[in-house]
Design a protein around this motif. Sequence first.
Motif, PDB file in Angstrom:
ATOM      1  N   GLY A 160       6.861  31.449  37.611  1.00 47.51           N
ATOM      2  CA  GLY A 160       6.410  30.055  37.614  1.00 47.51           C
ATOM      3  C   GLY A 160       6.067  29.564  36.220  1.00 47.51           C
ATOM      4  O   GLY A 160       5.155  28.758  36.038  1.00 47.51           O
ATOM      5  N   ILE A 161       6.809  30.057  35.224  1.00 47.88           N
ATOM      6  CA  ILE A 161       6.524  29.748  33.817  1.00 47.88           C
ATOM      7  C   ILE A 161       7.772  29.186  33.144  1.00 47.88           C
ATOM      8  O   ILE A 161       8.882  29.651  33.390  1.00 47.88           O
ATOM      9  CB  ILE A 161       6.022  31.000  33.068  1.00 47.88           C
ATOM     10  CG1 ILE A 161       4.688  31.467  33.666  1.00 47.88           C
ATOM     11  CG2 ILE A 161       5.887  30.736  31.568  1.00 47.88           C
ATOM     12  CD1 ILE A 161       4.160  32.761  33.100  1.00 47.88           C
ATOM     13  N   SER A 162       7.545  28.202  32.290  1.00 50.65           N
ATOM     14  CA  SER A 162       8.611  27.616  31.489  1.00 50.65           C
ATOM     15  C   SER A 162       8.301  27.890  30.021  1.00 50.65           C
ATOM     16  O   SER A 162       7.153  27.767  29.592  1.00 50.65           O
ATOM     17  CB  SER A 162       8.673  26.106  31.745  1.00 50.65           C
ATOM     18  OG  SER A 162       9.600  25.499  30.899  1.00 50.65           O
ATOM     19  N   LEU A 163       9.332  28.268  29.267  1.00 50.21           N
ATOM     20  CA  LEU A 163       9.197  28.541  27.837  1.00 50.21           C
ATOM     21  C   LEU A 163      10.054  27.573  27.056  1.00 50.21           C
ATOM     22  O   LEU A 163      11.188  27.311  27.445  1.00 50.21           O
ATOM     23  CB  LEU A 163       9.694  29.945  27.498  1.00 50.21           C
ATOM     24  CG  LEU A 163       8.940  31.139  28.015  1.00 50.21           C
ATOM     25  CD1 LEU A 163       9.714  32.413  27.693  1.00 50.21           C
ATOM     26  CD2 LEU A 163       7.573  31.195  27.382  1.00 50.21           C
ATOM     27  N   THR A 164       9.532  27.075  25.962  1.00 53.40           N
ATOM     28  CA  THR A 164      10.337  26.314  25.017  1.00 53.40           C
ATOM     29  C   THR A 164      10.228  27.044  23.686  1.00 53.40           C
ATOM     30  O   THR A 164       9.121  27.269  23.183  1.00 53.40           O
ATOM     31  CB  THR A 164       9.840  24.864  24.883  1.00 53.40           C
ATOM     32  OG1 THR A 164       9.884  24.256  26.173  1.00 53.40           O
ATOM     33  CG2 THR A 164      10.712  24.082  23.918  1.00 53.40           C
ATOM     34  N   ILE A 165      11.382  27.434  23.160  1.00 52.87           N
ATOM     35  CA  ILE A 165      11.423  28.182  21.905  1.00 52.87           C
ATOM     36  C   ILE A 165      12.271  27.394  20.923  1.00 52.87           C
ATOM     37  O   ILE A 165      13.402  27.012  21.237  1.00 52.87           O
ATOM     38  CB  ILE A 165      12.016  29.589  22.125  1.00 52.87           C
ATOM     39  CG1 ILE A 165      11.148  30.343  23.141  1.00 52.87           C
ATOM     40  CG2 ILE A 165      12.131  30.338  20.809  1.00 52.87           C
ATOM     41  CD1 ILE A 165      11.728  31.649  23.604  1.00 52.87           C
ATOM     42  N   SER A 166      11.697  27.111  19.771  1.00 51.34           N
ATOM     43  CA  SER A 166      12.446  26.361  18.765  1.00 51.34           C
ATOM     44  C   SER A 166      12.237  26.985  17.394  1.00 51.34           C
ATOM     45  O   SER A 166      11.241  27.656  17.151  1.00 51.34           O
ATOM     46  CB  SER A 166      12.027  24.890  18.757  1.00 51.34           C
ATOM     47  OG  SER A 166      10.670  24.769  18.437  1.00 51.34           O
ATOM     48  N   THR A 167      13.215  26.748  16.527  1.00 52.90           N
ATOM     49  CA  THR A 167      13.128  27.260  15.165  1.00 52.90           C
ATOM     50  C   THR A 167      13.497  26.164  14.184  1.00 52.90           C
ATOM     51  O   THR A 167      14.133  25.176  14.542  1.00 52.90           O
ATOM     52  CB  THR A 167      14.087  28.450  14.950  1.00 52.90           C
ATOM     53  OG1 THR A 167      15.411  28.043  15.278  1.00 52.90           O
ATOM     54  CG2 THR A 167      13.685  29.644  15.764  1.00 52.90           C
ATOM     55  N   ILE A 227       6.805  28.855  19.909  1.00 57.20           N
ATOM     56  CA  ILE A 227       6.952  29.337  21.282  1.00 57.20           C
ATOM     57  C   ILE A 227       5.886  28.639  22.123  1.00 57.20           C
ATOM     58  O   ILE A 227       4.693  28.752  21.831  1.00 57.20           O
ATOM     59  CB  ILE A 227       6.749  30.862  21.361  1.00 57.20           C
ATOM     60  CG1 ILE A 227       7.720  31.585  20.414  1.00 57.20           C
ATOM     61  CG2 ILE A 227       6.913  31.346  22.797  1.00 57.20           C
ATOM     62  CD1 ILE A 227       7.367  33.039  20.163  1.00 57.20           C
ATOM     63  N   TYR A 228       6.323  27.918  23.136  1.00 57.09           N
ATOM     64  CA  TYR A 228       5.408  27.160  23.989  1.00 57.09           C
ATOM     65  C   TYR A 228       5.632  27.602  25.428  1.00 57.09           C
ATOM     66  O   TYR A 228       6.733  27.450  25.971  1.00 57.09           O
ATOM     67  CB  TYR A 228       5.692  25.664  23.843  1.00 57.09           C
ATOM     68  CG  TYR A 228       4.637  24.772  24.442  1.00 57.09           C
ATOM     69  CD1 TYR A 228       3.495  24.439  23.725  1.00 57.09           C
ATOM     70  CD2 TYR A 228       4.789  24.236  25.712  1.00 57.09           C
ATOM     71  CE1 TYR A 228       2.529  23.599  24.248  1.00 57.09           C
ATOM     72  CE2 TYR A 228       3.820  23.390  26.250  1.00 57.09           C
ATOM     73  CZ  TYR A 228       2.700  23.076  25.512  1.00 57.09           C
ATOM     74  OH  TYR A 228       1.736  22.240  26.033  1.00 57.09           O
ATOM     75  N   ALA A 229       4.609  28.182  26.041  1.00 52.99           N
ATOM     76  CA  ALA A 229       4.672  28.631  27.430  1.00 52.99           C
ATOM     77  C   ALA A 229       3.763  27.731  28.257  1.00 52.99           C
ATOM     78  O   ALA A 229       2.635  27.443  27.844  1.00 52.99           O
ATOM     79  CB  ALA A 229       4.212  30.084  27.538  1.00 52.99           C
ATOM     80  N   GLU A 230       4.264  27.290  29.413  1.00 56.80           N
ATOM     81  CA  GLU A 230       3.436  26.437  30.271  1.00 56.80           C
ATOM     82  C   GLU A 230       3.702  26.735  31.735  1.00 56.80           C
ATOM     83  O   GLU A 230       4.773  27.223  32.100  1.00 56.80           O
ATOM     84  CB  GLU A 230       3.682  24.966  29.970  1.00 56.80           C
ATOM     85  CG  GLU A 230       5.074  24.476  30.263  1.00 56.80           C
ATOM     86  CD  GLU A 230       5.247  23.011  29.912  1.00 56.80           C
ATOM     87  OE1 GLU A 230       4.331  22.214  30.143  1.00 56.80           O
ATOM     88  OE2 GLU A 230       6.327  22.671  29.397  1.00 56.80           O
ATOM     89  N   SER A 231       2.683  26.437  32.559  1.00 57.43           N
ATOM     90  CA  SER A 231       2.805  26.683  33.986  1.00 57.43           C
ATOM     91  C   SER A 231       1.762  25.898  34.769  1.00 57.43           C
ATOM     92  O   SER A 231       0.643  25.702  34.296  1.00 57.43           O
ATOM     93  CB  SER A 231       2.606  28.177  34.277  1.00 57.43           C
ATOM     94  OG  SER A 231       2.658  28.419  35.662  1.00 57.43           O
ATOM     95  N   SER A 232       2.145  25.509  35.955  1.00 58.53           N
ATOM     96  CA  SER A 232       1.193  24.872  36.879  1.00 58.53           C
ATOM     97  C   SER A 232       0.562  25.896  37.803  1.00 58.53           C
ATOM     98  O   SER A 232      -0.417  25.601  38.478  1.00 58.53           O
ATOM     99  CB  SER A 232       1.906  23.810  37.720  1.00 58.53           C
ATOM    100  OG  SER A 232       2.391  22.791  36.897  1.00 58.53           O
ATOM    101  N   SER A 233       1.139  27.111  37.858  1.00 59.02           N
ATOM    102  CA  SER A 233       0.625  28.114  38.791  1.00 59.02           C
ATOM    103  C   SER A 233       0.083  29.370  38.111  1.00 59.02           C
ATOM    104  O   SER A 233      -0.821  30.010  38.633  1.00 59.02           O
ATOM    105  CB  SER A 233       1.728  28.509  39.784  1.00 59.02           C
ATOM    106  OG  SER A 233       2.865  28.995  39.093  1.00 59.02           O
TER     107      SER A 233
END
Length: 165
Positions: free
Chosen positions: A55-62, A140-146
Amino acid sequence: MRQILSAGLLALTALSARSAETLETDTYRLEMKGDWKKKPANDAEQFTLVSRMKGISLTISTMKLKETVVDLERMTRKLQESRLSGEESAGKKFNRKIVIAEPLITKADRGWHLQYFGNDNTGRKFRYYGIVVPGKLMSIYAESSSANLEQLEEVLQEIFKGLQF
């Protein structure tokens, strides 16, 4: 019947543990195990990965930096300003009350790290980790509602295990 069900569950578990999503650019290589799936993106320097099981979304940018940038600490402090400003703008845009713990900037072997975590009034939790080294920056950005913050931290540790930067 019970043995067939058990064998099926075991095979499914083994399959998901072995499958992986690999991101590879001229800046880094990252292999994520489990059910992580890359979402389509328009930006060649930014990727979004989603794990339905976690239940996790990651956004990875460089971002590549000029090699002449020698004050990496100053660059990290600018990154902090930019990130916090972005969080504030997103809060206003989406009408969310965002609470962020005091960001932490630390010296590392090759450069500097920035990290913070927080949540908003929808129950969403997030964790950010930035790495600034000569010639490049990774966010690195990790986010979740659960998931809780501990689970987000576990995902960060999973990233660090599979990351070549």
